[in-house]
Design an enzyme around this catalytic site. Structure first.
Site, PDB file in Angstrom:
ATOM      1  CB  CYS A  81    -130.340  36.075 -36.893  1.00 20.28           C
ATOM      2  SG  CYS A  81    -130.361  35.626 -35.150  1.00 20.28           S
TER       3      CYS A  81
ATOM      4  CG  ASP B 230    -132.810  44.275 -33.284  1.00 19.70           C
ATOM      5  OD1 ASP B 230    -133.369  44.658 -34.327  1.00 19.70           O
ATOM      6  OD2 ASP B 230    -132.870  43.106 -32.861  1.00 19.70           O
TER       7      ASP B 230
HETATM    8  O1  LIG Z   1    -135.636  36.702 -34.104  1.00 24.51           O
HETATM    9  C1  LIG Z   1    -136.284  36.542 -33.077  1.00 24.51           C
HETATM   10  O2  LIG Z   1    -137.401  35.996 -33.092  1.00 24.51           O
HETATM   11  C2  LIG Z   1    -135.743  37.004 -31.754  1.00 24.51           C
HETATM   12  C3  LIG Z   1    -136.485  36.796 -30.602  1.00 24.51           C
HETATM   13  C4  LIG Z   1    -136.000  37.200 -29.368  1.00 24.51           C
HETATM   14  C5  LIG Z   1    -134.774  37.810 -29.267  1.00 24.51           C
HETATM   15  C6  LIG Z   1    -134.020  38.023 -30.413  1.00 24.51           C
HETATM   16  C7  LIG Z   1    -134.493  37.644 -31.668  1.00 24.51           C
HETATM   17  N1  LIG Z   1    -133.767  37.887 -32.827  1.00 24.51           N
HETATM   18  C8  LIG Z   1    -132.511  38.538 -32.769  1.00 24.51           C
HETATM   19  C9  LIG Z   1    -131.836  38.914 -34.014  1.00 24.51           C
HETATM   20  O3  LIG Z   1    -130.603  38.968 -34.019  1.00 24.51           O
HETATM   21  C10 LIG Z   1    -132.593  39.337 -35.247  1.00 24.51           C
HETATM   22  O4  LIG Z   1    -131.835  38.957 -36.336  1.00 24.51           O
HETATM   23  C11 LIG Z   1    -132.745  40.847 -35.212  1.00 24.51           C
HETATM   24  O5  LIG Z   1    -133.638  41.191 -34.197  1.00 24.51           O
HETATM   25  C12 LIG Z   1    -133.265  41.399 -36.551  1.00 24.51           C
HETATM   26  O6  LIG Z   1    -134.528  40.883 -36.838  1.00 24.51           O
HETATM   27  P1  LIG Z   1    -135.315  41.373 -38.152  1.00 24.51           P
HETATM   28  O7  LIG Z   1    -135.806  42.752 -37.916  1.00 24.51           O
HETATM   29  O8  LIG Z   1    -136.437  40.390 -38.290  1.00 24.51           O
HETATM   30  O9  LIG Z   1    -134.356  41.285 -39.295  1.00 24.51           O
END
Ligand SMILES: O=C(O)c1ccccc1NCC(=O)[C@H](O)[C@H](O)COP(=O)(O)O
Length: 196
Positions: free
Chosen positions: A6, A123
């Site tokens: 993502c 999440d």
């Molecule tokens: O990634 C972002 O900045 C974000 C901001 C607002 C809503 C969703 C967002 N990301 C969503 C995702 O699917 C991410 O991949 C997920 O939260 C996992 O993130 P991480 O812990 O950094 O791998």
């Protein structure tokens, strides 16, 4: 194991995810994110993704008309909603021909509280923050297929898959060299580790 990478913003990192064998690639349209991309900038990235790889637009707390407009402009096939959106937002997205994912934080997950989305993603409390959670943080164990997100990295994804037993994983900051900057080497390492 379904693997989604993502927060992509460059052709090189989209290609790295696709060539590594990711099942889905995500583009963040949520205001305030360090990974924010415009629909104009996302469209050529979406266009280079082969049909067999899912393209996901990520949104949080936006009006459904804005979500649908950005999804259409960018060309993504799936809408992922992160903001406790009502079920009718998912219905509108499905009626418009999009696949859907409801994202919910582990702390707020309940066995019946994740309606609306065609698929479920659980999440950490702050999406995209790189924070992990443990199985004990889930108030109840999920009984449907679900995607695990939150602090996954190449060096911990295999252990967290073993601990949680999800049907898929989603990563963002764990494959970055700096906030919002994806690293093709880490993307490849993550996909390999998730499938190991
Ligand atoms: O990634 C972002 O900045 C974000 C901001 C607002 C809503 C969703 C967002 N990301 C969503 C995702 O699917 C991410 O991949 C997920 O939260 C996992 O993130 P991480 O812990 O950094 O791998």
């Amino acid at each position: 194991m379904f693997v989604k990478v993502c927060g992509l913003r460059t052709p090189e990192t989209v290609d790295a995810a696709v060539e590594s064998g990711a099942d889905a690639v995500g583009f963040v349209f949520a205001p305030g994110s360090v990974r924010l991309i415009s629909s104009d900038d996302a469209a050529p990235l979406v266009a280079r993704v082969p049909d067999e790889v899912e393209t996901v637009g990520v949104f949080r707390g936006q009006p459904i008309d804005e979500v649908l407009r950005l999804a259409r402009e960018s060309g993504v096939g799936t809408i992922q909603l992160h903001g406790d959106e009502p079920d009718d937002h998912f219905a509108r997205a499905a009626e418009a021909g999009f696949r859907t994912i409801r994202a919910i934080s582990a702390a707020r997950f309940t066995a019946s509280g994740h309606t609306g989305g065609e698929r479920l993603l659980i999440d950490a409390t702050v999406p995209g923050s790189g924070t992990t959670f443990s199985p004990a943080d889930l108030p109840v164990p999920p009984t449907v297929d679900w995607l695990l997100a939150g602090g996954l990295r190449p060096d911990n994804v295999a252990a967290l898959i073993a601990a949680f037993g999800p049907s898929g994983v989603d990563v963002s900051s764990g494959v970055e060299s700096a906030p919002g900057v994806k690293d093709p080497v880490l993307i490849r390492a993550f996909v390999v580790a998730a499938r190991s």
